[in-house]
Scaffold this motif. Structure first.
Motif, PDB file in Angstrom:
ATOM      1  N   GLU A   1       0.829  -1.207   0.000  1.00 51.09           N
ATOM      2  CA  GLU A   1       0.000   0.000   0.000  1.00 51.09           C
ATOM      3  C   GLU A   1       0.863   1.256   0.000  1.00 51.09           C
ATOM      4  O   GLU A   1       0.557   2.222  -0.700  1.00 51.09           O
ATOM      5  CB  GLU A   1      -0.958   0.004   1.199  1.00 51.09           C
ATOM      6  CG  GLU A   1      -2.028  -1.058   1.141  1.00 51.09           C
ATOM      7  CD  GLU A   1      -2.939  -0.930  -0.063  1.00 51.09           C
ATOM      8  OE1 GLU A   1      -3.324   0.199  -0.421  1.00 51.09           O
ATOM      9  OE2 GLU A   1      -3.273  -1.967  -0.657  1.00 51.09           O
TER      10      GLU A   1
ATOM     11  N   GLU B   1       2.383   1.609  -3.431  1.00 52.43           N
ATOM     12  CA  GLU B   1       1.366   2.038  -4.394  1.00 52.43           C
ATOM     13  C   GLU B   1       1.101   3.537  -4.268  1.00 52.43           C
ATOM     14  O   GLU B   1       0.971   4.234  -5.271  1.00 52.43           O
ATOM     15  CB  GLU B   1       0.064   1.262  -4.196  1.00 52.43           C
ATOM     16  CG  GLU B   1      -1.010   1.680  -5.183  1.00 52.43           C
ATOM     17  CD  GLU B   1      -2.303   0.898  -5.024  1.00 52.43           C
ATOM     18  OE1 GLU B   1      -3.015   0.776  -6.030  1.00 52.43           O
ATOM     19  OE2 GLU B   1      -2.593   0.420  -3.909  1.00 52.43           O
ATOM     20  N   TYR B   2       1.039   4.032  -3.048  1.00 50.88           N
ATOM     21  CA  TYR B   2       0.800   5.459  -2.834  1.00 50.88           C
ATOM     22  C   TYR B   2       1.883   6.298  -3.521  1.00 50.88           C
ATOM     23  O   TYR B   2       1.586   7.234  -4.249  1.00 50.88           O
ATOM     24  CB  TYR B   2       0.756   5.763  -1.331  1.00 50.88           C
ATOM     25  CG  TYR B   2       0.762   7.238  -1.030  1.00 50.88           C
ATOM     26  CD1 TYR B   2      -0.386   7.997  -1.190  1.00 50.88           C
ATOM     27  CD2 TYR B   2       1.929   7.868  -0.603  1.00 50.88           C
ATOM     28  CE1 TYR B   2      -0.381   9.359  -0.925  1.00 50.88           C
ATOM     29  CE2 TYR B   2       1.941   9.229  -0.341  1.00 50.88           C
ATOM     30  CZ  TYR B   2       0.788   9.964  -0.497  1.00 50.88           C
ATOM     31  OH  TYR B   2       0.801  11.309  -0.251  1.00 50.88           O
TER      32      TYR B   2
ATOM     33  N   LYS C   1       1.963   5.680  -7.470  1.00 56.14           N
ATOM     34  CA  LYS C   1       0.788   6.303  -8.098  1.00 56.14           C
ATOM     35  C   LYS C   1       0.980   7.821  -8.186  1.00 56.14           C
ATOM     36  O   LYS C   1       0.683   8.426  -9.215  1.00 56.14           O
ATOM     37  CB  LYS C   1      -0.468   5.971  -7.292  1.00 56.14           C
ATOM     38  CG  LYS C   1      -1.732   6.515  -7.884  1.00 56.14           C
ATOM     39  CD  LYS C   1      -2.931   6.085  -7.067  1.00 56.14           C
ATOM     40  CE  LYS C   1      -4.199   6.616  -7.708  1.00 56.14           C
ATOM     41  NZ  LYS C   1      -5.393   6.195  -6.979  1.00 56.14           N
ATOM     42  N   ASN C   2       1.494   8.405  -7.128  1.00 54.93           N
ATOM     43  CA  ASN C   2       1.737   9.847  -7.114  1.00 54.93           C
ATOM     44  C   ASN C   2       2.726  10.250  -8.208  1.00 54.93           C
ATOM     45  O   ASN C   2       2.511  11.222  -8.924  1.00 54.93           O
ATOM     46  CB  ASN C   2       2.259  10.278  -5.739  1.00 54.93           C
ATOM     47  CG  ASN C   2       2.415  11.767  -5.630  1.00 54.93           C
ATOM     48  OD1 ASN C   2       1.637  12.536  -6.175  1.00 54.93           O
ATOM     49  ND2 ASN C   2       3.438  12.188  -4.921  1.00 54.93           N
TER      50      ASN C   2
ATOM     51  N   GLU D   1       1.138   9.162 -12.006  1.00 55.71           N
ATOM     52  CA  GLU D   1      -0.024   9.927 -12.435  1.00 55.71           C
ATOM     53  C   GLU D   1       0.262  11.421 -12.582  1.00 55.71           C
ATOM     54  O   GLU D   1      -0.530  12.135 -13.167  1.00 55.71           O
ATOM     55  CB  GLU D   1      -1.212   9.660 -11.515  1.00 55.71           C
ATOM     56  CG  GLU D   1      -1.723   8.237 -11.694  1.00 55.71           C
ATOM     57  CD  GLU D   1      -3.011   7.935 -10.961  1.00 55.71           C
ATOM     58  OE1 GLU D   1      -3.410   8.717 -10.076  1.00 55.71           O
ATOM     59  OE2 GLU D   1      -3.618   6.898 -11.288  1.00 55.71           O
TER      60      GLU D   1
ATOM     61  N   CYS E   1       0.407  -0.752 -16.351  1.00 53.24           N
ATOM     62  CA  CYS E   1       0.174  -1.664 -15.238  1.00 53.24           C
ATOM     63  C   CYS E   1       1.542  -1.995 -14.637  1.00 53.24           C
ATOM     64  O   CYS E   1       2.428  -2.473 -15.337  1.00 53.24           O
ATOM     65  CB  CYS E   1      -0.525  -2.925 -15.731  1.00 53.24           C
ATOM     66  SG  CYS E   1      -0.866  -4.097 -14.422  1.00 53.24           S
TER      67      CYS E   1
ATOM     68  N   MET F   1      -0.959  -2.570 -10.016  1.00 54.49           N
ATOM     69  CA  MET F   1      -1.447  -1.190 -10.033  1.00 54.49           C
ATOM     70  C   MET F   1      -1.697  -0.769 -11.476  1.00 54.49           C
ATOM     71  O   MET F   1      -0.784  -0.831 -12.289  1.00 54.49           O
ATOM     72  CB  MET F   1      -0.413  -0.250  -9.438  1.00 54.49           C
ATOM     73  CG  MET F   1      -0.050  -0.516  -8.023  1.00 54.49           C
ATOM     74  SD  MET F   1       1.353   0.491  -7.515  1.00 54.49           S
ATOM     75  CE  MET F   1       2.634  -0.738  -7.641  1.00 54.49           C
ATOM     76  N   LYS F   2      -2.896  -0.357 -11.783  1.00 51.48           N
ATOM     77  CA  LYS F   2      -3.205   0.209 -13.100  1.00 51.48           C
ATOM     78  C   LYS F   2      -3.208   1.715 -12.927  1.00 51.48           C
ATOM     79  O   LYS F   2      -3.983   2.249 -12.126  1.00 51.48           O
ATOM     80  CB  LYS F   2      -4.542  -0.301 -13.621  1.00 51.48           C
ATOM     81  CG  LYS F   2      -4.493  -1.782 -13.923  1.00 51.48           C
ATOM     82  CD  LYS F   2      -5.636  -2.198 -14.783  1.00 51.48           C
ATOM     83  CE  LYS F   2      -5.571  -3.704 -14.969  1.00 51.48           C
ATOM     84  NZ  LYS F   2      -5.260  -4.103 -16.285  1.00 51.48           N
ATOM     85  N   LEU F   3      -2.327   2.380 -13.684  1.00 47.03           N
ATOM     86  CA  LEU F   3      -2.120   3.804 -13.492  1.00 47.03           C
ATOM     87  C   LEU F   3      -2.217   4.563 -14.805  1.00 47.03           C
ATOM     88  O   LEU F   3      -1.792   4.061 -15.847  1.00 47.03           O
ATOM     89  CB  LEU F   3      -0.737   4.049 -12.873  1.00 47.03           C
ATOM     90  CG  LEU F   3      -0.453   3.282 -11.571  1.00 47.03           C
ATOM     91  CD1 LEU F   3       1.001   3.341 -11.229  1.00 47.03           C
ATOM     92  CD2 LEU F   3      -1.290   3.842 -10.444  1.00 47.03           C
TER      93      LEU F   3
END
Length: 183
Positions: free
Chosen positions: A51, A54-55, A58-59, A62, A159, A175-177
């Motif tokens: 987690e 991923e945080y 993702k940051n 994205e 991904c 993770m799909k981003l």
């Protein structure tokens, strides 16, 4: 009155056998409970690590404009990624433009790198400066990493799959981003 001389020895042997069996059963139940507790703790820790990774990932992804290149586990640098092909990676370099244009150009972050160090099983986020200086700019985001894979699903959808392992407990985090557009 009859004398029961042989029965006492037999009773002691049977009692000792029964007590030994009970002790072995209690010992095996205790060991099993400890192992189950350790596995549950490992699963929880791997989930927390996933987690947290991923945080951060993702940051970065994205808020990036595009992928500059990847470095595969074979140390091959690939700049043009094929759609629907999965790559095992050591590094993912992303073009990351800051929203604040008032930042001094020497300190402006232009690129970010998601870096996997296989020998220590950790993932780092590194800042790559535009002026190619050797400034320090990285931090660790996760432990227990066995592999990182990336798959390009479309021009803006990727991904990232991270495999984690701790004490024979494994976890795969997918993770799909979306990468934001150039505009």
């Amino acid at each position: 009155m009859k004398v029961r001389q042989g029965y006492i020895l037999l009773e002691v042997i049977v009692c000792t056998f029964i007590m030994s069996m009970l002790i072995m059963v209690l010992y095996s139940v205790t060991i099993s409970a400890i192992n189950t507790k350790d596995n549950i703790e490992d699963k929880i820790e791997l989930n927390q690590q996933a987690e947290e990774m991923e945080y951060h990932i993702k940051n970065i992804v994205e808020n990036s404009i595009n992928i500059i290149n990847i470095t595969t586990t074979d140390n091959e640098v690939i700049e043009t990624l094929q759609e629907n092909k999965t790559y095992n990676v050591l590094s993912i370099k992303l073009n990351f433009k800051s929203d604040d244009e008032n930042i001094n150009s020497k300190n402006k972050k232009d690129n970010q790198e998601i870096s996997f160090k296989r020998d220590i099983k950790k993932i780092f986020i590194n800042t790559l400066y535009d002026d190619n200086s050797n400034k320090a700019g990285g931090y660790e985001i996760g432990d227990y990493v066995e592999s990182i894979k990336i798959k390009i699903e479309s021009s803006k959808l990727i991904c990232i799959i991270i495999n984690l392992e701790k004490d024979k407990v494994t976890l795969e985090k997918e993770m799909k981003l979306f990468i934001k557009s150039n505009e």
